[in-house]
Design a protein around this motif. Sequence first.
Motif, PDB file in Angstrom:
ATOM      1  N   SER A   1       1.040  -1.136  -0.076  1.00  0.00           N
ATOM      2  CA  SER A   1      -0.313   0.059   0.086  1.00  0.00           C
ATOM      3  C   SER A   1       0.641   1.477  -0.260  1.00  0.00           C
ATOM      4  O   SER A   1       1.056   2.528  -0.545  1.00  0.00           O
ATOM      5  N   ILE A   2       2.162   1.184   0.551  1.00  0.00           N
ATOM      6  CA  ILE A   2       2.534   2.659   1.617  1.00  0.00           C
ATOM      7  C   ILE A   2       3.373   2.967  -0.293  1.00  0.00           C
ATOM      8  O   ILE A   2       3.467   3.681  -1.314  1.00  0.00           O
TER       9      ILE A   2
ATOM     10  N   GLU B   1      -6.647  -4.158   0.569  1.00  0.00           N
ATOM     11  CA  GLU B   1      -6.965  -2.849  -0.279  1.00  0.00           C
ATOM     12  C   GLU B   1      -7.023  -1.503  -0.853  1.00  0.00           C
ATOM     13  O   GLU B   1      -8.840  -1.637  -1.618  1.00  0.00           O
ATOM     14  N   PRO B   2      -6.049  -0.960  -0.158  1.00  0.00           N
ATOM     15  CA  PRO B   2      -6.080   0.185  -1.469  1.00  0.00           C
ATOM     16  C   PRO B   2      -6.768   0.595  -3.282  1.00  0.00           C
ATOM     17  O   PRO B   2      -7.189   1.043  -3.712  1.00  0.00           O
TER      18      PRO B   2
ATOM     19  N   ALA C   1     -16.803  -0.279   0.087  1.00  0.00           N
ATOM     20  CA  ALA C   1     -15.705   0.121  -1.070  1.00  0.00           C
ATOM     21  C   ALA C   1     -14.905  -1.079  -1.262  1.00  0.00           C
ATOM     22  O   ALA C   1     -15.273  -1.629  -2.902  1.00  0.00           O
ATOM     23  N   VAL C   2     -14.090  -1.373  -0.508  1.00  0.00           N
ATOM     24  CA  VAL C   2     -13.064  -3.143  -0.967  1.00  0.00           C
ATOM     25  C   VAL C   2     -13.991  -3.950  -0.670  1.00  0.00           C
ATOM     26  O   VAL C   2     -13.920  -4.422  -2.264  1.00  0.00           O
ATOM     27  N   ALA C   3     -14.812  -4.566  -0.481  1.00  0.00           N
ATOM     28  CA  ALA C   3     -15.415  -5.630  -0.449  1.00  0.00           C
ATOM     29  C   ALA C   3     -16.293  -6.062  -2.586  1.00  0.00           C
ATOM     30  O   ALA C   3     -15.912  -6.610  -3.317  1.00  0.00           O
ATOM     31  N   PHE C   4     -16.402  -4.173  -2.497  1.00  0.00           N
ATOM     32  CA  PHE C   4     -16.906  -3.787  -4.068  1.00  0.00           C
ATOM     33  C   PHE C   4     -16.396  -3.879  -5.297  1.00  0.00           C
ATOM     34  O   PHE C   4     -16.349  -5.057  -6.063  1.00  0.00           O
ATOM     35  N   GLY C   5     -15.020  -3.402  -4.688  1.00  0.00           N
ATOM     36  CA  GLY C   5     -13.922  -3.535  -5.908  1.00  0.00           C
ATOM     37  C   GLY C   5     -13.552  -5.020  -5.942  1.00  0.00           C
ATOM     38  O   GLY C   5     -12.673  -5.256  -7.087  1.00  0.00           O
TER      39      GLY C   5
END
Length: 311
Positions: free
Chosen positions: A98-99, A172-173, A299-303
């Motif tokens: 993520s970073i 996640e991001p 948002a994450v689950a949908f993505g």
Amino acid sequence: MLMRRKLLSAARRFAAGIDVSAREVRLVIASRKRRGAHPVRVEWIGAAPLPAGAMSGVHIVERALVTEALASLCARWPRQLPMRGMPFSMAVPGDAASISLSAMTATRSRSDRKAASSCEIGEGEPFLFDLAGQLCGHDAGEARAGASHPLLQSRVEAAAAAHIALASVECEPLAALRALVHTGEHTRTAVQRYGAIWAGYGGVFGWRIADRLVEAAIRFPGGEHPDLDAALRLLAGGEGLHAALVGGDVALLERIGLTLADIGERLGCSAAPFECAPFGCRPGALTDLEGWKHGAAYAVAFGLALREVTQ
């Protein structure tokens, strides 16, 4: 009824996205017609709370409690279509990756910038993963899956105990970004430049999107910005934004003093929360489901589900 299920399965591709947070497990089931450029629709959303002690931040402490939550969500699925054979994707925090994703604009070479700027978000995902791995000192495969990472291993084991075989995992991001971009492209009209903001346990991530390209990215904390206000104002850019979408833990943003109106003020545009409702299989289809009002958290689950049904 069995014949109807078979016909439904043959006509549409179904997929599920799982997001394990510190307080609950979220599940989104999406579908898309197998042939033609048809829109993605959300079939079902649900969340199961996690008891105290199940998680320590992003780390699973009591795997059995997470497995129980997953199993309860699967049991609540109306089963218009059996879950057997449905691809499941799960999010992993992946702080290192993520970073790198958020810091890529500051660290990549000139040739890397040119390569990234010339590809759309969907086409650029492999590049983003490869870059994340390079910046973290890992190869691309490890950046994608992190097979030996304890955060991933514990989640795979919890899913397996609930009789769920994961088809993929993703940080996640990036999953959130996919959901926000899909919303920006399919539910808004004449919006050329917009912001995508996601808040999670690892901080606040933001992207400036123009013509399906990521022009800029921020992360706070962890970036080069003195505070979140400065990061958001930098994200707006000199040309400004037409709109902004916010997903993730909106309550977290409010606890640090940032409402949607505040975010809009920093970005110089209106800010709205991410919602699954516009993608419901029919008008109002999701409004009877528990948790639909907290759509930003999905948002994450949908993505994740979106990735599987559009492949």
